[in-house]
Motif scaffolding. Sequence first.
Motif, PDB file in Angstrom:
ATOM      1  N   ARG A  95       0.820  -1.117  -0.063  1.00  0.00           N
ATOM      2  CA  ARG A  95      -0.303  -0.009  -0.056  1.00  0.00           C
ATOM      3  C   ARG A  95       0.991   1.307   0.008  1.00  0.00           C
ATOM      4  O   ARG A  95       0.454   2.210  -0.585  1.00  0.00           O
ATOM      5  CB  ARG A  95      -0.942  -0.044   1.226  1.00  0.00           C
ATOM      6  CG  ARG A  95      -1.760   1.121   1.422  1.00  0.00           C
ATOM      7  CD  ARG A  95      -2.686   1.400   0.133  1.00  0.00           C
ATOM      8  NE  ARG A  95      -3.709   2.496   0.427  1.00  0.00           N
ATOM      9  CZ  ARG A  95      -4.278   3.241  -0.552  1.00  0.00           C
ATOM     10  NH1 ARG A  95      -4.070   2.729  -1.880  1.00  0.00           N
ATOM     11  NH2 ARG A  95      -5.084   3.954  -0.256  1.00  0.00           N
ATOM     12  N   ALA A  96       1.874   1.170   0.903  1.00  0.00           N
ATOM     13  CA  ALA A  96       2.772   2.487   0.756  1.00  0.00           C
ATOM     14  C   ALA A  96       3.480   2.718  -0.564  1.00  0.00           C
ATOM     15  O   ALA A  96       3.722   3.817  -1.079  1.00  0.00           O
ATOM     16  CB  ALA A  96       3.858   2.122   1.860  1.00  0.00           C
ATOM     17  N   LEU A  97       3.729   1.656  -1.213  1.00  0.00           N
ATOM     18  CA  LEU A  97       4.477   1.865  -2.658  1.00  0.00           C
ATOM     19  C   LEU A  97       3.419   2.291  -3.600  1.00  0.00           C
ATOM     20  O   LEU A  97       3.706   2.959  -4.497  1.00  0.00           O
ATOM     21  CB  LEU A  97       5.266   0.440  -2.977  1.00  0.00           C
ATOM     22  CG  LEU A  97       6.079  -0.003  -2.283  1.00  0.00           C
ATOM     23  CD1 LEU A  97       6.851  -1.431  -2.609  1.00  0.00           C
ATOM     24  CD2 LEU A  97       7.364   1.140  -2.254  1.00  0.00           C
ATOM     25  N   ALA A  98       2.100   1.744  -3.400  1.00  0.00           N
ATOM     26  CA  ALA A  98       1.053   2.129  -4.366  1.00  0.00           C
ATOM     27  C   ALA A  98       0.776   3.872  -4.124  1.00  0.00           C
ATOM     28  O   ALA A  98       0.660   4.419  -5.202  1.00  0.00           O
ATOM     29  CB  ALA A  98      -0.151   1.359  -3.970  1.00  0.00           C
ATOM     30  N   ILE A  99       0.815   4.027  -2.682  1.00  0.00           N
ATOM     31  CA  ILE A  99       0.451   5.477  -2.662  1.00  0.00           C
ATOM     32  C   ILE A  99       1.775   6.452  -3.190  1.00  0.00           C
ATOM     33  O   ILE A  99       1.262   7.490  -4.014  1.00  0.00           O
ATOM     34  CB  ILE A  99       0.416   5.848  -1.260  1.00  0.00           C
ATOM     35  CG1 ILE A  99      -0.757   5.010  -0.685  1.00  0.00           C
ATOM     36  CG2 ILE A  99       0.503   7.181  -0.693  1.00  0.00           C
ATOM     37  CD1 ILE A  99      -0.803   5.110   0.851  1.00  0.00           C
ATOM     38  N   GLU A 100       2.923   5.875  -3.158  1.00  0.00           N
ATOM     39  CA  GLU A 100       3.923   6.604  -3.833  1.00  0.00           C
ATOM     40  C   GLU A 100       3.947   6.824  -5.265  1.00  0.00           C
ATOM     41  O   GLU A 100       3.990   7.888  -5.854  1.00  0.00           O
ATOM     42  CB  GLU A 100       5.371   5.975  -3.424  1.00  0.00           C
ATOM     43  CG  GLU A 100       5.855   6.268  -1.929  1.00  0.00           C
ATOM     44  CD  GLU A 100       7.123   5.403  -1.645  1.00  0.00           C
ATOM     45  OE1 GLU A 100       7.729   5.792  -0.819  1.00  0.00           O
ATOM     46  OE2 GLU A 100       7.651   4.620  -2.569  1.00  0.00           O
TER      47      GLU A 100
END
Length: 189
Positions: A95-100
Amino acid sequence: MTETPNPNIIDADTLTGEMRPIRRVVIALGSNLGERFANLQGGVDALADTPNVWVTGVSPVYETTPVDCPPDSQTFFNAVVLADTTLSAHRLLDRALAIEDAFDRLRSDVKNAPRTLDVDLIVVGDRRSDKEELRLPHPQAHERAFVLQPWLDLEPDAEFLDRGPVAELLAKVGTDGLTPRPDLVLEIE
């Protein structure tokens, strides 16, 4: 840091009935490209919109001198988010990578290259990982004032897993290069 608010509290998956513990997470946000404050607020909003993630606190914003970045890097805006989640550390990382990616973060071979948004998992409950794709607790965060100070603002008695009290770690590192930005306040929707 231990699992909070209570390691005995379990969330049951409504589809499978699988029981999952609720873990306290510390997530660091940073931006030094584009609309830095808007990028941070977007990161907070995206985390708050994530199923099975409950944002419980957002730190003040700090403007910070780049650390270990290429020459001529612009200053960062940094903040820390506290949340509770039933997601696994790997799902939270995804999820963190998708937000970035949603904020057009460009990845390069240049170490600590400028970025529109950085979303780093600092601790996920008491989970430990030393895999290439996921290192927990975050391996450098205990040496970074731009993580420690905002975290300390939210939790004055915070403990960094395997490292000790955040206040003591910050005292060792110092706060040079951090400028509070009380004019910038991140909101939790």
